[in-house]
Design an enzyme around this catalytic site. Sequence first.
Site: not given
Ligand code: 5GP
Length: 116
Positions: A29-30, A86, A94-95, A99-101
């Site tokens: 994660d970035i 999420n 957000e994306v 995806h699984m964290h």
């Molecule tokens: P969400 O909130 O959708 O469950 O998590 C999205 C995750 O994607 C966030 O933790 C965010 O930091 C990560 N993320 C967003 N854009 C990028 C990217 O361009 N590269 C990487 N490696 N992670 C990203």
Amino acid sequence: MPTIFSKIIAKEIPSEIVFQDDRVTAFKDINPIAPVHILIVPNKEIPTVDDVTEADEAILGHMFVVAKNVARQLGIAEKGYRLIVNCKSDGGQEVFHLHMHLVGGKRLGAMLVRHE
Ligand code: 5GP
């Protein structure tokens, strides 16, 4: 609808990939929330958990096997970790590419604050 994750999977933009096969990609994660924070993403574009179908059962199960293997690879399996998925706006997604964290490397504490 392609997101930034499709470009990461296709290696069109850089990321730190820790595992990839024909079904799943796992990368750092970035903006990590813990010492280890990996995103495990199906290569197939599934926007949210609300979009999964029975046809996705194998790939969703495979994500858990990859999570287990990556946790071992990164040295956090013994002490444990948390897997988070999420879904949509109330879930904090957000994306919109499912995806699984995989989060670990420290004691994570309570999962959520108590509802008032
Ligand atoms: P969400 O909130 O959708 O469950 O998590 C999205 C995750 O994607 C966030 O933790 C965010 O930091 C990560 N993320 C967003 N854009 C990028 C990217 O361009 N590269 C990487 N490696 N992670 C990203």
